[in-house]
Design a protein around this motif. Structure first.
Motif, PDB file in Angstrom:
ATOM      1  N   ALA A  35       2.944   1.345   0.150  1.00 22.28           N
ATOM      2  CA  ALA A  35       4.010   1.268  -0.846  1.00 22.28           C
ATOM      3  C   ALA A  35       4.895   2.507  -0.791  1.00 22.28           C
ATOM      4  CB  ALA A  35       3.410   1.152  -2.233  1.00 22.28           C
ATOM      5  N   HIS A  78      -7.554   8.462 -18.944  1.00 23.73           N
ATOM      6  CA  HIS A  78      -8.465   9.461 -19.522  1.00 23.73           C
ATOM      7  C   HIS A  78      -7.697  10.555 -20.263  1.00 23.73           C
ATOM      8  CE1 HIS A  78      -7.545  11.325 -15.616  1.00 23.73           C
ATOM      9  NE2 HIS A  78      -7.966  12.456 -16.119  1.00 23.73           N
ATOM     10  N   HIS A  89     -10.235   9.096  -2.837  1.00 21.18           N
ATOM     11  CA  HIS A  89      -9.958  10.529  -2.653  1.00 21.18           C
ATOM     12  C   HIS A  89     -10.353  10.864  -1.211  1.00 21.18           C
ATOM     13  CE1 HIS A  89     -10.663  11.140  -7.276  1.00 21.18           C
ATOM     14  NE2 HIS A  89      -9.496  10.571  -7.006  1.00 21.18           N
ATOM     15  N   PHE A 120      -6.778  -4.309 -10.585  1.00 19.02           N
ATOM     16  CA  PHE A 120      -5.421  -3.802 -10.684  1.00 19.02           C
ATOM     17  C   PHE A 120      -4.527  -4.868 -11.299  1.00 19.02           C
ATOM     18  CE2 PHE A 120      -7.104  -1.145  -7.263  1.00 19.02           C
ATOM     19  CZ  PHE A 120      -6.863   0.085  -7.840  1.00 19.02           C
ATOM     20  N   ASP A 154      -1.514  15.847   4.739  1.00 20.70           N
ATOM     21  CA  ASP A 154      -2.259  15.151   3.676  1.00 20.70           C
ATOM     22  C   ASP A 154      -3.719  15.624   3.651  1.00 20.70           C
ATOM     23  OD1 ASP A 154      -3.369  13.800   5.821  1.00 20.70           O
ATOM     24  OD2 ASP A 154      -1.964  12.104   5.647  1.00 20.70           O
ATOM     25  N   THR A 187       6.667   0.503  10.360  1.00 21.22           N
ATOM     26  CA  THR A 187       5.251   0.869  10.471  1.00 21.22           C
ATOM     27  C   THR A 187       5.092   1.700  11.733  1.00 21.22           C
ATOM     28  OG1 THR A 187       4.671  -1.276   9.539  1.00 21.22           O
ATOM     29  CG2 THR A 187       2.903  -0.050  10.612  1.00 21.22           C
ATOM     30  N   VAL A 188       4.719   2.951  11.551  1.00 21.33           N
ATOM     31  CA  VAL A 188       4.535   3.819  12.722  1.00 21.33           C
ATOM     32  C   VAL A 188       3.219   3.441  13.395  1.00 21.33           C
ATOM     33  CG1 VAL A 188       4.143   6.196  13.472  1.00 21.33           C
ATOM     34  CG2 VAL A 188       5.866   5.705  11.710  1.00 21.33           C
ATOM     35  N   GLY A 238       5.854   5.542  -2.221  1.00 24.90           N
ATOM     36  CA  GLY A 238       5.096   6.381  -3.155  1.00 24.90           C
ATOM     37  C   GLY A 238       3.604   6.354  -2.899  1.00 24.90           C
ATOM     38  N   GLY A 261       4.114   9.246   0.209  1.00 26.94           N
ATOM     39  CA  GLY A 261       3.118   9.451  -0.847  1.00 26.94           C
ATOM     40  C   GLY A 261       3.248  10.824  -1.482  1.00 26.94           C
ATOM     41  N   ALA A 262       2.277  11.142  -2.343  1.00 23.72           N
ATOM     42  CA  ALA A 262       2.298  12.399  -3.089  1.00 23.72           C
ATOM     43  C   ALA A 262       2.428  13.598  -2.152  1.00 23.72           C
ATOM     44  CB  ALA A 262       1.022  12.500  -3.922  1.00 23.72           C
TER      45      ALA A 262
HETATM   46  C1  LIG Z   1      -6.217   3.576  -9.065  1.00 24.62           C
HETATM   47  C2  LIG Z   1      -6.103   4.962  -8.532  1.00 24.62           C
HETATM   48  C3  LIG Z   1      -6.194   6.023  -9.410  1.00 24.62           C
HETATM   49  C4  LIG Z   1      -6.109   7.320  -8.929  1.00 24.62           C
HETATM   50  N1  LIG Z   1      -6.138   8.345  -9.819  1.00 24.62           N
HETATM   51  C5  LIG Z   1      -6.044   9.612  -9.374  1.00 24.62           C
HETATM   52  C6  LIG Z   1      -6.035  10.691 -10.301  1.00 24.62           C
HETATM   53  O1  LIG Z   1      -6.066  10.508 -11.527  1.00 24.62           O
HETATM   54  N2  LIG Z   1      -5.955  11.944  -9.811  1.00 24.62           N
HETATM   55  C7  LIG Z   1      -5.899  12.187  -8.473  1.00 24.62           C
HETATM   56  O2  LIG Z   1      -5.877  13.349  -8.108  1.00 24.62           O
HETATM   57  N3  LIG Z   1      -5.871  11.191  -7.579  1.00 24.62           N
HETATM   58  C8  LIG Z   1      -5.943   9.906  -7.989  1.00 24.62           C
HETATM   59  N4  LIG Z   1      -5.881   8.881  -7.081  1.00 24.62           N
HETATM   60  C9  LIG Z   1      -5.797   9.202  -5.637  1.00 24.62           C
HETATM   61  C10 LIG Z   1      -4.359   9.440  -5.192  1.00 24.62           C
HETATM   62  O3  LIG Z   1      -3.600   8.314  -5.426  1.00 24.62           O
HETATM   63  C11 LIG Z   1      -4.329   9.793  -3.702  1.00 24.62           C
HETATM   64  O4  LIG Z   1      -5.103  10.946  -3.496  1.00 24.62           O
HETATM   65  C12 LIG Z   1      -2.924  10.106  -3.219  1.00 24.62           C
HETATM   66  O5  LIG Z   1      -2.064   9.052  -3.497  1.00 24.62           O
HETATM   67  C13 LIG Z   1      -2.890  10.383  -1.720  1.00 24.62           C
HETATM   68  O6  LIG Z   1      -1.558  10.670  -1.378  1.00 24.62           O
HETATM   69  P1  LIG Z   1      -1.045  10.779   0.127  1.00 24.62           P
HETATM   70  O7  LIG Z   1       0.390  11.102   0.076  1.00 24.62           O
HETATM   71  O8  LIG Z   1      -1.893  11.734   0.878  1.00 24.62           O
HETATM   72  O9  LIG Z   1      -1.280   9.344   0.792  1.00 24.62           O
HETATM   73  P2  LIG Z   1      -0.906   7.865   0.315  1.00 24.62           P
HETATM   74  O10 LIG Z   1      -0.765   7.794  -1.129  1.00 24.62           O
HETATM   75  O11 LIG Z   1      -1.893   6.991   0.998  1.00 24.62           O
HETATM   76  O12 LIG Z   1       0.539   7.597   0.942  1.00 24.62           O
HETATM   77  C14 LIG Z   1       0.703   7.144   2.241  1.00 24.62           C
HETATM   78  C15 LIG Z   1       2.159   6.848   2.545  1.00 24.62           C
HETATM   79  O13 LIG Z   1       2.276   6.635   3.936  1.00 24.62           O
HETATM   80  C16 LIG Z   1       2.929   5.405   4.219  1.00 24.62           C
HETATM   81  N5  LIG Z   1       2.329   4.879   5.450  1.00 24.62           N
HETATM   82  C17 LIG Z   1       1.013   4.619   5.684  1.00 24.62           C
HETATM   83  N6  LIG Z   1       0.848   4.202   6.940  1.00 24.62           N
HETATM   84  C18 LIG Z   1       2.065   4.196   7.516  1.00 24.62           C
HETATM   85  C19 LIG Z   1       2.529   3.858   8.813  1.00 24.62           C
HETATM   86  N7  LIG Z   1       1.709   3.469   9.781  1.00 24.62           N
HETATM   87  N8  LIG Z   1       3.853   3.960   9.043  1.00 24.62           N
HETATM   88  C20 LIG Z   1       4.722   4.365   8.073  1.00 24.62           C
HETATM   89  N9  LIG Z   1       4.325   4.708   6.847  1.00 24.62           N
HETATM   90  C21 LIG Z   1       3.014   4.633   6.569  1.00 24.62           C
HETATM   91  C22 LIG Z   1       2.694   4.550   2.996  1.00 24.62           C
HETATM   92  O14 LIG Z   1       3.734   3.595   2.845  1.00 24.62           O
HETATM   93  C23 LIG Z   1       2.695   5.594   1.884  1.00 24.62           C
HETATM   94  O15 LIG Z   1       4.016   5.847   1.474  1.00 24.62           O
HETATM   95  C24 LIG Z   1      -5.946   7.563  -7.531  1.00 24.62           C
HETATM   96  C25 LIG Z   1      -5.838   6.490  -6.651  1.00 24.62           C
HETATM   97  C26 LIG Z   1      -5.902   5.193  -7.142  1.00 24.62           C
HETATM   98  C27 LIG Z   1      -5.766   4.050  -6.186  1.00 24.62           C
END
Ligand SMILES: Cc1cc2nc3c(=O)[nH]c(=O)nc-3n(C[C@H](O)[C@H](O)[C@H](O)COP(=O)(O)OP(=O)(O)OC[C@H]3O[C@@H](n4cnc5c(N)ncnc54)[C@H](O)[C@@H]3O)c2cc1C
Ligand code: SF4
Lengths: 539, 156
Positions: free
Chosen positions: A110, A349, A478, A82, A510, A258-259, A112, A12-13
């Motif tokens: 997913a 937006h 969030h 969605f 994260d 899947t961890v 990403g 992810g991000a």
């Molecule tokens: C519709 C929508 C709109 C949004 N708009 C905004 C916005 O405009 N601005 C903003 O700041 N935020 C926005 N967000 C929030 C933003 O998407 C999240 O804050 C961000 O994606 C979190 O990133 P992350 O990397 O921490 O976790 P995640 O995005 O949850 O990534 C998790 C990753 O871990 C992997 N994973 C999970 N569990 C396991 C496991 N057990 N084993 C192996 N891999 C695993 C997944 O495959 C994924 O790749 C939005 C979210 C949505 C759904």
């Protein structure tokens, strides 16, 4: 030569920026991920109408193979769903999903992660919002600069500049559509009143979308397909970052796993990750030297708690889960009725509101989306007429409709917990999420919504009270908190540089470590914080 | 093509002409039939309905004035009923498919005054049609509800 190896969970991000920084600093990175793949973009150069004319089966593209995007009366819960081609982002895994009370968790497996569906809002936190954190804006500032330069952020140093601390790499804003221009124009005429009476400011949104070509990606061409996923890569999503990583020596991507948990040696160090192959369910294990957990706040908590449980700890509980409460306020801009909406514009937006609170942390963040190319049948059916009259009325109102998404801050509270429960079937344990809003919340929301209704009226818009919609907790996606970074603390905390206090070689990269959650969308700070951790701990 | 399929196609076309003044594009016709043929794609109750629901659909399918009355009635008194669900399905198909998507996206009034005047006329006209629809359809609704009751009780 590599300085050593770090294993990252998730793409992810947070994870892609952590991994990129660690690689830049000379480390090699192994990334384990469930990593569901996105479908290939169809007709990448077509605009939205081009899709409707050019696709062989457009109804299937827009409504889905199983009509998942068709909203019939009584299905209506939210204003929009969605699109079908983003369904993969929220596809589950075989393990039991969380059991939640007072919270609607959304989890992504997913490639990403969740931000494959994000709307690109990228807002830095200032010192007032970082109160209670063991770090300040100056600690994050170089990382904000670095992330902004990597992904490209557009915006303007306008009235909202007082809420958004400066960072490098800000590109000129995207072109506004006519509706957004009118709102900004009206605001500039009523600025003094709105600033003084409501502490309200309006300006350009900060968006991770390119207004000029950057890092091999083209500028936004106003195709109007953002909701269905930008086919040009102008709107940054983590899979773009992942593609860049995959081209780097020293980076290994392992999707399809899947961890479940990690195992710890006698010295309290993580030494092995236990996972299952997502397709076959077959167990796999991975030795680790250093582990960076970036599976998203909920899944990272799941992995951490499951590991504790496996190690024979008493049923562990993490508290302080946070999410931004969101209120949706649909409105009609009377100055835009009987106008044609602009299909060829950025769809999410374009403007943002900032509303001062009693303290800088109480700032309320509003995102203004003017309605353009989303499917309209869910909205048409909500008008109080027969369908023909509703449709004719709607066509004249389309360009005048907008949605204000009001975001409130959140704080860590002991009642909002993440824990594990073992299931009778002997399978993997399940995450249990419990959330209770603070008792004063309804009053606060009512006051802010009332003010926003007046503000919108001053801008020539009507926001019908009946249509204002309080989204359930969890809907903003969030997620943060639960293992906060603090200067000193116990094993359920982390250090200011993201190192878990319970395990010497585990970093939490994260939202799990955020000590509080300001109203602004958090992802820019997630990315910056992960970059900062990698820079300080993997130099 | 079976009689049932032909009827669904005709229904979709009538509903499309009612909403946009244009025939249903082939892509919309195909999906309209597919949706009806695949009960696993929607809640079991979504494509069925009560006796009165089916009567309203038949009235709607019969002619433009019939559909106008049936829509007016269901738009206020049967908002989750079968006819409305089918009309919304057709709308979703028309907005996803060219050339009808262009018609749905097009603004109707040219000026703000035109919009407000149109609103008043539309609301008034829609109210009148609703009153007429009550006169015609409410008695049928009552009769059908009484006739449906024993079946519903049996099912229960
Ligand atoms: C519709 C929508 C709109 C949004 N708009 C905004 C916005 O405009 N601005 C903003 O700041 N935020 C926005 N967000 C929030 C933003 O998407 C999240 O804050 C961000 O994606 C979190 O990133 P992350 O990397 O921490 O976790 P995640 O995005 O949850 O990534 C998790 C990753 O871990 C992997 N994973 C999970 N569990 C396991 C496991 N057990 N084993 C192996 N891999 C695993 C997944 O495959 C994924 O790749 C939005 C979210 C949505 C759904
Ligand atoms: S309008 Fe949206 S889909 Fe089109 S290029 Fe810009 S970001 Fe991409």
């Amino acid at each position: 030569m590599s300085k050593g190896e770090v294993t990252v969970i998730g793409s992810g991000a947070s994870s892609v920026h952590f991994a990129r920084t660690a690689l830049e600093n000379g480390w090699s990175v192994v990334m384990l991920d469930v990593g569901r793949r996105k479908p290939a973009a169809v007709l990448p150069d077509a605009d939205l109408n081009g899709l409707k004319t050019g696709l062989e089966d457009p109804a299937r593209y827009f409504l889905g193979e199983d009509y998942g995007s068709l909203i019939l009366p009584s299905d209506q819960d939210e204003y929009y769903g969605f699109p079908p081609n983003k369904a993969y982002i929220f596809d589950g895994i075989d393990d039991p999903p969380p059991r939640a009370t007072g919270f609607k968790p959304l989890i992504s497996f997913a490639e990403g992660g969740l931000a494959e569906a994000w709307t690109g809002g990228s807002y830095p936190f200032h010192d007032g919002e970082l109160e209670g954190w063991p770090i300040c804006f100056d600690d994050l500032s170089p990382a904000y600069d670095r992330v902004a330069q990597r992904i490209g952020i557009t915006g303007e140093d306008d009235d909202l500049g007082k809420f958004y601390p400066r960072h490098a790499g800000l590109m000129p804003p995207l072109e506004l559509d006519a509706h957004a221009r009118l709102l900004l124009d009206r605001y500039s005429r009523k600025r003094e009143l709105l600033n003084k009476r409501f502490g309200c400011y309006l300006g350009h949104a900060r968006l991770a979308v390119l207004s000029r070509a950057h890092a091999g990606r083209p500028a936004c061409d106003y195709l109007g397909r953002c909701l269905w996923g930008c086919p040009r890569g102008s709107l940054w999503v983590p899979s773009i970052g992942l593609e860049e990583l995959r081209a780097q020596p020293g980076f290994t991507y392992v999707p399809g796993v899947t961890v479940r948990h990690f195992e710890v040696d006698d010295g309290g160090r993580v030494h092995r990750i236990v996972a299952v192959e997502t397709s076959s369910g077959q167990e796999r294990s991975f030795p680790v030297e250093r582990l960076a957990l970036g599976a998203g706040a909920l899944m990272s908590a799941h992995i951490l708690l499951a590991s504790w449980l496996r190690a024979g700890k008493a049923t562990p509980v993490l508290d302080g889960l946070m999410d931004n409460r969101q209120v949706l306020m649909p409105f009609v801009n009377l100055g835009m009725v009987a106008s044609q909406f602009e299909a060829k514009s950025y769809q999410y937006h374009q403007l943002a509101f900032g509303l001062e609170g009693d303290t800088p942390f109480d700032y309320v963040h509003g995102l203004v989306t003017t309605l353009k190319t989303a499917l309209i049948h869910p909205l048409v059916q909500s008008l109080p007429f027969d369908l023909l009259t509703s449709l004719r009325t709607f066509r004249d109102l389309h360009a005048a409709l907008g949605l204000l998404n009001v975001n409130f801050p959140d704080t860590r509270r002991p009642n909002n917990t993440l824990s594990m429960e073992k299931l009778d079937d002997g399978g993997p344990p399940r995450l249990v999420v419990r959330y209770q809003p603070e008792p004063q919340e309804p009053k606060r929301i009512e006051r802010v919504v009332r003010n926003f209704r007046r503000i919108l009226r001053a801008l020539g818009c009507l926001a019908p009270k009946k249509m204002t919609h309080l989204r359930p907790m969890g809907a903003s996606v969030h997620y943060a908190g639960a293992v906060p970074m603090v200067e000193t603390g116990g094993e359920r905390t982390s250090t200011p540089t993201g190192r878990a206090r319970a395990f010497e070689n585990l970093w939490l990269i994260d939202g799990l470590t955020f000590p509080s959650l300001p109203a602004k969308n958090l992802t820019f700070t997630l990315m910056a914080n992960a970059t900062r951790i990698a820079d300080l701990e993997f130099d | 093509m079976s009689d049932q399929e032909a009827q669904w196609r005709r229904e979709c076309d009538v509903f499309a002409r009612y909403l946009t003044g244009e025939p249903a594009p082939p892509n919309a016709l195909r999906h309209y039939v597919r949706w009806h043929q695949a009960p696993e794609l929607h809640a079991p109750s979504a494509a069925r309905g009560t006796g009165f629901d089916r009567l309203l659909v038949a009235v709607g399918r019969s002619s433009w004035p019939g559909l106008r009355l049936a829509d007016a009635y269901s738009g206020r008194l049967l908002r989750t009923g079968l006819l409305r669900r089918k009309l919304i399905l057709v709308l979703s198909l028309l907005e996803s498919t060219a050339p009808t998507s262009g018609l749905i996206d097009q603004v109707g009034s040219r000026t703000k005054f035109g919009f407000w005047a149109g609103m008043v006329i539309r609301a008034g006209w829609s109210g009148c049609v609703f009153v007429v629809s009550i006169g015609v359809l409410l008695p049928l609704h009552v009769v059908c509800s009484i006739a449906d009751r024993p079946v519903e009780e049996e099912l229960r």
